[in-house]
Design an enzyme around this catalytic site. Structure first.
Site, PDB file in Angstrom:
ATOM      1  N   TYR A 142       0.844  -1.193   0.000  1.00 30.20           N
ATOM      2  CA  TYR A 142       0.000   0.000   0.000  1.00 30.20           C
ATOM      3  C   TYR A 142       0.876   1.238   0.000  1.00 30.20           C
ATOM      4  O   TYR A 142       1.831   1.325   0.769  1.00 30.20           O
ATOM      5  CB  TYR A 142      -0.901  -0.010   1.239  1.00 30.20           C
ATOM      6  CG  TYR A 142      -1.857   1.161   1.319  1.00 30.20           C
ATOM      7  CD1 TYR A 142      -2.891   1.300   0.394  1.00 30.20           C
ATOM      8  CD2 TYR A 142      -1.738   2.122   2.320  1.00 30.20           C
ATOM      9  CE1 TYR A 142      -3.777   2.367   0.467  1.00 30.20           C
ATOM     10  CE2 TYR A 142      -2.623   3.200   2.393  1.00 30.20           C
ATOM     11  CZ  TYR A 142      -3.635   3.315   1.467  1.00 30.20           C
ATOM     12  OH  TYR A 142      -4.505   4.377   1.548  1.00 30.20           O
ATOM     13  N   ASP A 237       9.199   2.625   0.353  1.00 22.72           N
ATOM     14  CA  ASP A 237       8.094   3.259   1.074  1.00 22.72           C
ATOM     15  C   ASP A 237       8.187   2.798   2.527  1.00 22.72           C
ATOM     16  O   ASP A 237       7.777   1.697   2.873  1.00 22.72           O
ATOM     17  CB  ASP A 237       6.752   2.869   0.452  1.00 22.72           C
ATOM     18  CG  ASP A 237       5.569   3.464   1.228  1.00 22.72           C
ATOM     19  OD1 ASP A 237       5.818   4.099   2.279  1.00 22.72           O
ATOM     20  OD2 ASP A 237       4.426   3.294   0.772  1.00 22.72           O
ATOM     21  N   LYS A 265       3.485   8.310   9.226  1.00 21.13           N
ATOM     22  CA  LYS A 265       3.111   7.681  10.503  1.00 21.13           C
ATOM     23  C   LYS A 265       3.999   8.113  11.675  1.00 21.13           C
ATOM     24  O   LYS A 265       3.788   9.195  12.207  1.00 21.13           O
ATOM     25  CB  LYS A 265       3.022   6.165  10.317  1.00 21.13           C
ATOM     26  CG  LYS A 265       1.924   5.824   9.301  1.00 21.13           C
ATOM     27  CD  LYS A 265       1.535   4.384   9.193  1.00 21.13           C
ATOM     28  CE  LYS A 265       0.262   4.253   8.352  1.00 21.13           C
ATOM     29  NZ  LYS A 265       0.450   3.637   7.058  1.00 21.13           N
TER      30      LYS A 265
END
Ligand code: PLP
Length: 427
Positions: A142, A237, A265
């Site tokens: 993702y 990522d 995050k």
């Protein structure tokens, strides 16, 4: 009706699906989502006043627990200055310097407001730098919700990708190529089929959005070599695994240097922050220095930077944190394995440091297909079994559990016990 049920009905009247991000709605586990009001350490309290041991940690940022005192203190001070200037600030330099110090592959960094923005901008930058259109991503990884990432595989490596969301155009899908995670030969095939057309390969070096899936030996190194040979940029990522599996993320842990890294995050300590960075020469292609446009009215916001900086400073100056997270992760893994083995369950359990996931009914999970073959019905039963007992796992079999430093061994024991009691009830 419980308070959460009541609130969820009310939320659905004015918020699509009642939530601002789909996984929160409990669709994949069934039932009504719980509404929370406060948290401290690794305990979250819902609107009924019930406590839960938190294994989502706001999907990563609460690596040192909720309301970590240095963060709370820094934020109190920062809010009295202003919430936003829209001008350069010293804070932005401080956080950029610290990120470049902590993450080996990053020489310059641009702050954004989410992981989605970071990944979207990194792809644009890679395209601008290489002057090529296509990129390779891996099934089940993702990278946020920007159009070029919401693509699923066609029926074979040679066929084109297809939009994986309504509203994404076929034109966009044409430039996104898909390979199975951990499969170097599929990547080689895609490169051969699209000579001099591929700008970048992007991946979660430790996948965390199909459960936790570590890279197999040689996978990251193999990608690095392919990228070097073919003039392709390698993008890690690390929105999830950055600052989580090691101070310097996967780059540090596996010793493979990507050209660009995306972050999110943890980097904001719970505030909406993302970032992307990498080699100076590539980053200097960005506006206002270079021709690749990228901007953000609230990017580098002082409150968000204060929060992120306070957390990163803690992670940077206390390297034992990662030792502790590894030990706690290993302890939880061992306990869960014992319980699963005692119940003669067939399962795969993957863990990298404090990221952990399990899939039922399969022996091994190394890619999206294998994760998809797992028994998600059984996961649902276990999810609700432990939820009832005050344990909050991510509400989907395709998510990862996160352990924080505030998960004490007695809380971990309580979690293992709750899993055992749930299995006794289910089986
Ligand atoms: C969460 C996540 C994103 C998206 O970040 P948002 O802040 O939700 O936009 C991108 N990549 C990875 C690996 C993620 O885990």
């Amino acid at each position: 009706m419980s308070k959460s049920e009541d609130l969820f009905e009310r939320a659905q009247l004015f918020i699509p699906g009642g939530v601002n991000s789909p996984v929160r709605a409990f669709k994949s586990v069934g039932g009504t989502p719980l509404f929370f009001q406060s948290a401290k350490g690794s305990i979250m309290t819902d609107v009924e006043g019930r406590d839960y041991i938190d294994y989502i940690g706001s999907w990563g940022p609460m690596i040192l627990g909720h309301c970590h005192p240095p963060i709370v203190e820094a934020l109190k001070k920062a809010t009295s200055n202003t919430t936003s200037f829209g001008t350069p600030t010293v804070l932005e330099i401080e956080i950029a310097e610290l990120i470049c110090k902590m993450v080996p592959a990053v020489e310059k960094v641009r702050m954004v407001n989410s992981g989605t923005e970071a990944c979207m901008s990194a792809i644009r930058l890679a395209r601008g730098y290489t002057n090529r259109d296509k990129f390779i991503k891996f099934e089940g990884c993702y990278h946020g919700h920007a159009d070029p990432f919401l693509i699923k595989a066609g029926s074979g490596a040679a066929t084109l990708g297809e939009p994986d969301s309504s509203g994404v155009t076929r034109g966009t899908a044409r430039d996104t190529l898909l390979a199975p995670f951990n499969d170097l030969s599929a990547v080689i095939q895609l490169i051969e089929l699209n000579p001099n057309e591929i700008a970048a390969i992007i991946l979660e070096p430790v996948a965390g959005n199909m459960g936790c899936i570590p890279p197999v030996d040689g996978f990251l190194k193999g990608l690095r070599e392919l990228c070097d040979t073919h003039g392709i940029l390698l993008i890690f990522d690390e929105v999830m695994c950055g600052f989580r599996i090691a101070k310097g993320g996967a780059t540090e842990l596996y010793g493979v240097l990507p050209d660009l890294v995306t972050m999110g995050k943890i980097i904001g300590g719970g505030m909406p922050v993302g970032a992307f960075g990498g080699k100076r020469e590539i980053m200097d292609m960005l506006a206002p220095e270079g021709p690749v446009y990228q901007a953000g009215t609230l990017s580098g916001n002082p409150i968000a930077m204060t929060c992120g900086l306070a957390l990163l400073k803690e992670l940077n100056c206390k390297p034992n944190i990662y030792l502790e997270l590894e030990e706690k992760g290993a302890y939880l893994e061992k306990g869960i394995r014992e319980v699963f083995d005692n119940h003669e369950l067939k399962y795969a359990l993957n863990r990298v440091g404090s990221m952990l996931s399990f899939h039922f009914g399969v022996d091994e999970v190394g890619n999206f297909n294998e994760a998809n073959n797992a028994d998600t019905e059984f996961f649902k039963l276990l999810f609700h079994g432990v939820l009832k007992r005050g344990i909050y796992f991510a509400p989907s079999a395709f998510e990862t559990l996160f352990v924080s430093t505030t998960h004490s061994y007695s809380l971990l024991d309580g979690t293992i016990l709750a899993i055992e009691e749930s299995l006794n009830e289910i089986l």
